[in-house]
Design a protein around this motif. Sequence first.
Motif, PDB file in Angstrom:
ATOM      1  N   TRP A 111       0.870  -1.160  -0.123  1.00  0.00           N
ATOM      2  CA  TRP A 111      -0.119  -0.059   0.102  1.00  0.00           C
ATOM      3  C   TRP A 111       0.720   1.419  -0.170  1.00  0.00           C
ATOM      4  N   PRO A 112       1.871   1.328   0.785  1.00  0.00           N
ATOM      5  CA  PRO A 112       2.749   2.648   0.693  1.00  0.00           C
ATOM      6  C   PRO A 112       3.250   2.860  -1.008  1.00  0.00           C
ATOM      7  N   THR A 113       3.436   1.805  -1.628  1.00  0.00           N
ATOM      8  CA  THR A 113       4.176   1.817  -2.947  1.00  0.00           C
ATOM      9  C   THR A 113       2.747   2.361  -3.827  1.00  0.00           C
ATOM     10  N   ILE A 114       1.812   1.706  -3.578  1.00  0.00           N
ATOM     11  CA  ILE A 114       0.356   1.948  -4.373  1.00  0.00           C
ATOM     12  C   ILE A 114       0.240   3.416  -4.202  1.00  0.00           C
ATOM     13  N   MET A 115       0.207   4.013  -2.991  1.00  0.00           N
ATOM     14  CA  MET A 115      -0.290   5.141  -2.754  1.00  0.00           C
ATOM     15  C   MET A 115       0.719   6.350  -3.641  1.00  0.00           C
ATOM     16  N   ALA A 116       1.961   5.864  -3.291  1.00  0.00           N
ATOM     17  CA  ALA A 116       3.039   6.880  -4.188  1.00  0.00           C
ATOM     18  C   ALA A 116       2.668   6.840  -5.638  1.00  0.00           C
ATOM     19  N   VAL A 117       2.548   5.560  -6.236  1.00  0.00           N
ATOM     20  CA  VAL A 117       2.316   5.483  -7.505  1.00  0.00           C
ATOM     21  C   VAL A 117       0.923   6.445  -8.045  1.00  0.00           C
ATOM     22  N   LEU A 118      -0.048   6.273  -6.998  1.00  0.00           N
ATOM     23  CA  LEU A 118      -1.088   7.080  -7.548  1.00  0.00           C
ATOM     24  C   LEU A 118      -0.878   8.544  -7.397  1.00  0.00           C
ATOM     25  N   GLY A 119      -0.242   9.078  -6.499  1.00  0.00           N
ATOM     26  CA  GLY A 119       0.035  10.401  -6.225  1.00  0.00           C
ATOM     27  C   GLY A 119       1.073  10.939  -7.403  1.00  0.00           C
ATOM     28  N   VAL A 120       1.918  10.035  -7.992  1.00  0.00           N
ATOM     29  CA  VAL A 120       2.649  10.442  -9.013  1.00  0.00           C
ATOM     30  C   VAL A 120       1.816  10.558 -10.324  1.00  0.00           C
ATOM     31  N   LEU A 121       1.034   9.416 -10.409  1.00  0.00           N
ATOM     32  CA  LEU A 121       0.164   9.538 -11.627  1.00  0.00           C
ATOM     33  C   LEU A 121      -0.670  10.687 -11.711  1.00  0.00           C
ATOM     34  N   SER A 122      -1.202  10.980 -10.430  1.00  0.00           N
ATOM     35  CA  SER A 122      -2.155  12.199 -10.318  1.00  0.00           C
ATOM     36  C   SER A 122      -1.497  13.431 -10.761  1.00  0.00           C
ATOM     37  N   MET A 123      -0.201  13.639 -10.083  1.00  0.00           N
ATOM     38  CA  MET A 123       0.623  14.764 -10.673  1.00  0.00           C
ATOM     39  C   MET A 123       0.867  14.991 -12.188  1.00  0.00           C
ATOM     40  N   PHE A 124       1.047  13.597 -12.758  1.00  0.00           N
ATOM     41  CA  PHE A 124       1.346  13.585 -14.203  1.00  0.00           C
ATOM     42  C   PHE A 124       0.174  13.940 -14.958  1.00  0.00           C
ATOM     43  N   GLY A 125      -1.019  13.508 -14.381  1.00  0.00           N
ATOM     44  CA  GLY A 125      -2.310  13.861 -15.205  1.00  0.00           C
ATOM     45  C   GLY A 125      -2.822  15.353 -15.198  1.00  0.00           C
ATOM     46  N   SER A 126      -2.330  16.008 -13.938  1.00  0.00           N
ATOM     47  CA  SER A 126      -2.520  17.286 -13.976  1.00  0.00           C
ATOM     48  C   SER A 126      -1.445  18.245 -14.655  1.00  0.00           C
ATOM     49  N   SER A 127      -0.341  17.665 -14.749  1.00  0.00           N
ATOM     50  CA  SER A 127       0.586  18.279 -15.629  1.00  0.00           C
ATOM     51  C   SER A 127       0.097  18.474 -17.087  1.00  0.00           C
ATOM     52  N   LEU A 128      -0.382  17.461 -17.486  1.00  0.00           N
ATOM     53  CA  LEU A 128      -0.794  17.419 -18.909  1.00  0.00           C
ATOM     54  C   LEU A 128      -1.914  18.274 -18.904  1.00  0.00           C
ATOM     55  N   LEU A 129      -2.862  18.279 -18.124  1.00  0.00           N
ATOM     56  CA  LEU A 129      -3.848  19.238 -18.109  1.00  0.00           C
ATOM     57  C   LEU A 129      -3.512  20.807 -18.112  1.00  0.00           C
ATOM     58  N   LEU A 130      -2.387  20.877 -17.282  1.00  0.00           N
ATOM     59  CA  LEU A 130      -1.915  22.438 -17.087  1.00  0.00           C
ATOM     60  C   LEU A 130      -1.055  22.607 -18.357  1.00  0.00           C
ATOM     61  N   ALA A 131      -0.715  21.871 -19.209  1.00  0.00           N
ATOM     62  CA  ALA A 131       0.173  21.890 -20.196  1.00  0.00           C
ATOM     63  C   ALA A 131      -0.832  22.274 -21.499  1.00  0.00           C
ATOM     64  N   SER A 132      -2.024  21.573 -21.404  1.00  0.00           N
ATOM     65  CA  SER A 132      -2.864  21.874 -22.396  1.00  0.00           C
ATOM     66  C   SER A 132      -3.663  23.217 -22.058  1.00  0.00           C
ATOM     67  N   GLU A 133      -3.852  23.580 -21.044  1.00  0.00           N
ATOM     68  CA  GLU A 133      -4.293  24.941 -20.674  1.00  0.00           C
ATOM     69  C   GLU A 133      -3.519  26.031 -21.298  1.00  0.00           C
ATOM     70  N   ALA A 134      -2.098  25.912 -20.830  1.00  0.00           N
ATOM     71  CA  ALA A 134      -1.243  26.830 -21.408  1.00  0.00           C
ATOM     72  C   ALA A 134      -1.175  27.110 -22.815  1.00  0.00           C
ATOM     73  N   SER A 135      -1.381  26.042 -23.523  1.00  0.00           N
ATOM     74  CA  SER A 135      -1.339  26.012 -24.965  1.00  0.00           C
ATOM     75  C   SER A 135      -2.644  26.898 -25.267  1.00  0.00           C
ATOM     76  N   ILE A 136      -3.841  26.403 -24.799  1.00  0.00           N
ATOM     77  CA  ILE A 136      -4.937  27.050 -25.166  1.00  0.00           C
ATOM     78  C   ILE A 136      -4.794  28.529 -24.820  1.00  0.00           C
ATOM     79  N   ALA A 137      -4.127  28.918 -23.649  1.00  0.00           N
ATOM     80  CA  ALA A 137      -4.003  30.406 -23.270  1.00  0.00           C
ATOM     81  C   ALA A 137      -3.114  31.181 -24.108  1.00  0.00           C
ATOM     82  N   VAL A 138      -2.104  30.670 -24.782  1.00  0.00           N
ATOM     83  CA  VAL A 138      -1.296  31.161 -25.965  1.00  0.00           C
ATOM     84  C   VAL A 138      -2.019  31.376 -27.193  1.00  0.00           C
ATOM     85  N   ARG A 139      -2.925  30.402 -27.731  1.00  0.00           N
ATOM     86  CA  ARG A 139      -3.342  30.499 -28.675  1.00  0.00           C
ATOM     87  C   ARG A 139      -4.763  31.623 -28.834  1.00  0.00           C
TER      88      ARG A 139
END
Length: 159
Positions: A111-139
């Motif tokens: 469970w400690p590893t599973i929670m860490a992986v879920l946290g990193v995946l959540s950060m990754f998903g968030s980073s993709l969304l933030l990058a997408s928003e930044a592209s839309i902002a520039v456009r």
Amino acid sequence: MPANAAIAHYAILTAMLAPAFFLTATAALLASANARLARIIDRARTLLGELAEVEDPEDRRMLEARIVVQRRRSLLILRASQFLYVAISCFVGTSLLVAGDSYFNHVFGPWPTIMAVLGVLSMFGSSLLLASEASIAVRAVNDEMDDAHRLANRRSPLI
């Protein structure tokens, strides 16, 4: 718990460092996302104020399209923020599970590893969304500059 408590506490604290670093990074991303959301809200309010005053159908269409873009940006930031809050929860959970696992002789299994992986995946998903928003902002900024240029040329044609 091992016989030497000082070494056990050191091991626990060392194992909790990685989630703490991720917490710091997540908090920084969350602060950035909140600042971006505030700018989006300010821009949307400005556009709505302009829309109330515009009578020209072409200008209204242009402002309504800009408002749609701001709404899309705000939804992306909302989703990114939600992912970041999940990441924070996972990293706090990871720290607690690491401490508990060490104290209770490894009863939490993976469970400690599973929670860490879920946290990193959540950060990754968030980073993709933030990058997408930044592209839309520039456009959006580029589109607004193009529209302003067209509007200026429409109102004062070249001689």
